[in-house]
Design an enzyme around this catalytic site. Structure first.
Site, mmCIF file in Angstrom:
data_model
loop_
_atom_site.group_PDB
_atom_site.id
_atom_site.type_symbol
_atom_site.label_atom_id
_atom_site.label_comp_id
_atom_site.label_asym_id
_atom_site.label_seq_id
_atom_site.Cartn_x
_atom_site.Cartn_y
_atom_site.Cartn_z
ATOM 1 N N CYS A 165 -3.509 27.708 13.147
ATOM 2 C CA CYS A 165 -3.861 28.833 14.016
ATOM 3 C C CYS A 165 -4.308 28.324 15.392
ATOM 4 C CB CYS A 165 -4.962 29.700 13.389
ATOM 5 S SG CYS A 165 -5.216 31.233 14.306
ATOM 6 N N GLY A 166 -3.468 28.591 16.385
ATOM 7 C CA GLY A 166 -3.755 28.087 17.733
ATOM 8 C C GLY A 166 -5.004 28.691 18.341
ATOM 9 N N THR A 167 -5.160 30.003 18.201
ATOM 10 C CA THR A 167 -6.357 30.630 18.779
ATOM 11 C C THR A 167 -7.584 30.281 17.925
ATOM 12 O OG1 THR A 167 -5.723 32.691 17.654
ATOM 13 C CG2 THR A 167 -5.173 32.500 19.993
ATOM 14 N N ASP A 202 -2.787 32.428 7.802
ATOM 15 C CA ASP A 202 -1.977 31.650 8.743
ATOM 16 C C ASP A 202 -1.498 30.379 8.050
ATOM 17 O OD1 ASP A 202 -0.889 30.325 10.935
ATOM 18 O OD2 ASP A 202 -2.349 31.204 12.308
ATOM 19 N N HIS A 219 0.246 29.633 17.803
ATOM 20 C CA HIS A 219 1.478 29.168 17.147
ATOM 21 C C HIS A 219 2.666 29.910 17.738
ATOM 22 C CE1 HIS A 219 2.053 32.791 14.598
ATOM 23 N NE2 HIS A 219 3.280 32.342 14.517
ATOM 24 N N CYS A 263 -1.619 34.300 20.890
ATOM 25 C CA CYS A 263 -1.202 33.676 19.640
ATOM 26 C C CYS A 263 -0.742 32.259 19.977
ATOM 27 C CB CYS A 263 -0.070 34.474 18.993
ATOM 28 S SG CYS A 263 0.419 33.758 17.422
HETATM 29 O O1 PYC Z 1 -1.733 30.672 16.166
HETATM 30 O O2 PYC Z 1 -3.152 31.845 17.362
HETATM 31 C C1 PYC Z 1 -2.407 31.713 16.390
HETATM 32 C C2 PYC Z 1 -2.255 32.834 15.445
HETATM 33 C C3 PYC Z 1 -2.905 34.022 15.480
HETATM 34 C C4 PYC Z 1 -2.442 34.767 14.394
HETATM 35 C C5 PYC Z 1 -1.517 34.011 13.727
HETATM 36 N N1 PYC Z 1 -1.418 32.827 14.397
#
Ligand code: PYC
Length: 309
Positions: free
Chosen positions: A233-235, A229, A90, A88
């Protein structure tokens, strides 16, 4: 009365709840094995921490663990309203800011073990963090599926620490007033993609023009538990960067500014890993602490395990 100590933060509007004490003892070993143990034996703990009445569908939990390698800063298992997440982005930014708030780390680069591999978090100041994510890559380009009630949709399937379907050329309007429709459309897309492909796609991303001309793109990201999100969303941004790199639209040194549906921004960069078309994405964002709390879980409370869907 069970007591669970947590620190809450938000990263670009998306909340993270780090469990700093009172979590299950998952013993040692690789984070992937500990995450499997957590998933199989502690699902009521997951639900208690992030689901109503103590949490909400949008909240992402982060169980702080001892790292397997003592030279690393921490281990972490992320989870949401329906299960355990691989990585994840974030949440890693929120975790780094939380560890700094606790006085456990200072500015510099820190390694964090996750179930899908080690990542680094570079703490620039009390709020700003760059995460170097796990190697990310596009698995299938230009996949086309017929989506009930929507029509034919084309996109890429890519890995960014979770599996994403990244829709090309959406006609949908990407603003918070349209979230109900965006959720319905992306949920239908997810069903259609999962019926057609073996990769268990858990997140769906739509892209459109940014509201702020300083950014390159705006997105809407549907998470596995049907929440969207609030951050870019980082991923998901990692998966996007991998696709841009594969298409020759982003090269090392370029900065991609990904705007979320709420207007918050992550800055993304790529570094080729030398392994096929994979890249090591760099994701920069900011997080803010919102609460330090102790969750109280009484054995007499009929909803002590949270409301599970
Ligand atoms: O930021 O990767 C992220 C993420 C995944 C689910 C919610 N945020």
């Amino acid at each position: 009365m069970e007591r669970i100590r947590v620190i809450d933060s938000h990263t670009g509007g998306e909340p993270t709840r780090v469990v700093i004490a009172g979590g299950p003892d998952l013993l040692g070993g690789p984070l992937a094995a500990r995450a499997a143990l957590f998933r199989d034996q502690y699902d009521t703990f997951r639900s208690c921490v992030v689901n109503e009445p103590r949490g909400s569908d949008v909240l992402v939990g982060a169980l702080l663990c001892q790292p397997e390698n003592p030279a690393h800063a921490a281990g972490v298992i992320f989870f949401n309203n329906v299960g355990v997440l691989g990585m994840c982005g974030h949440g890693t930014i929120g975790l780094a800011v939380t560890l700094a708030h606790m006085g456990l780390i200072g500015p510099g680069t820190h390694t964090v073990e996750t179930p899908v591999g080690a990542v680094t978090a570079q703490l620039h100041d009390a709020h700003r963090v760059t995460v170097t994510n796990v190697p990310s890559y596009r698995k299938h380009a230009n996949v086309s599926v017929e989506v009930e009630g929507v029509g034919r949709v084309t996109g890429d399937i890519a890995w960014g620490g979770n599996w994403f379907f990244l829709v090309k050329d959406t006609r949908e309007e990407l603003h918070v007033g349209n979230v109900e429709r965006l959720t319905d459309v992306t949920w239908r897309i997810r069903k259609a993609v999962n019926a057609a492909f073996p990769e268990p796609v858990d997140h769906v991303e739509l892209f459109g023009p940014p509201v702020d001309p300083a950014n390159h793109s705006r997105n809407f990201v549907l998470c596995p538990g049907k929440a969207y999100d609030r951050s870019p969303c980082g991923t998901g941004t990692s998966a996007k960067l991998a696709c841009l790199f594969a298409d020759g639209k982003l090269k090392p040194g370029d900065v991609w500014r990904q705007e979320s549906i709420t207007g918050s921004v992550f800055e993304g960069t790529v570094e080729p890993t030398g392994d096929g078309g994979a890249v090591a994405p760099g994701i920069t964002g900011t997080a803010y602490i919102t609460a330090e709390a102790t969750l109280l879980v009484g054995s007499e409370d009929p909803l002590k395990d949270g409301i599970r869907g």
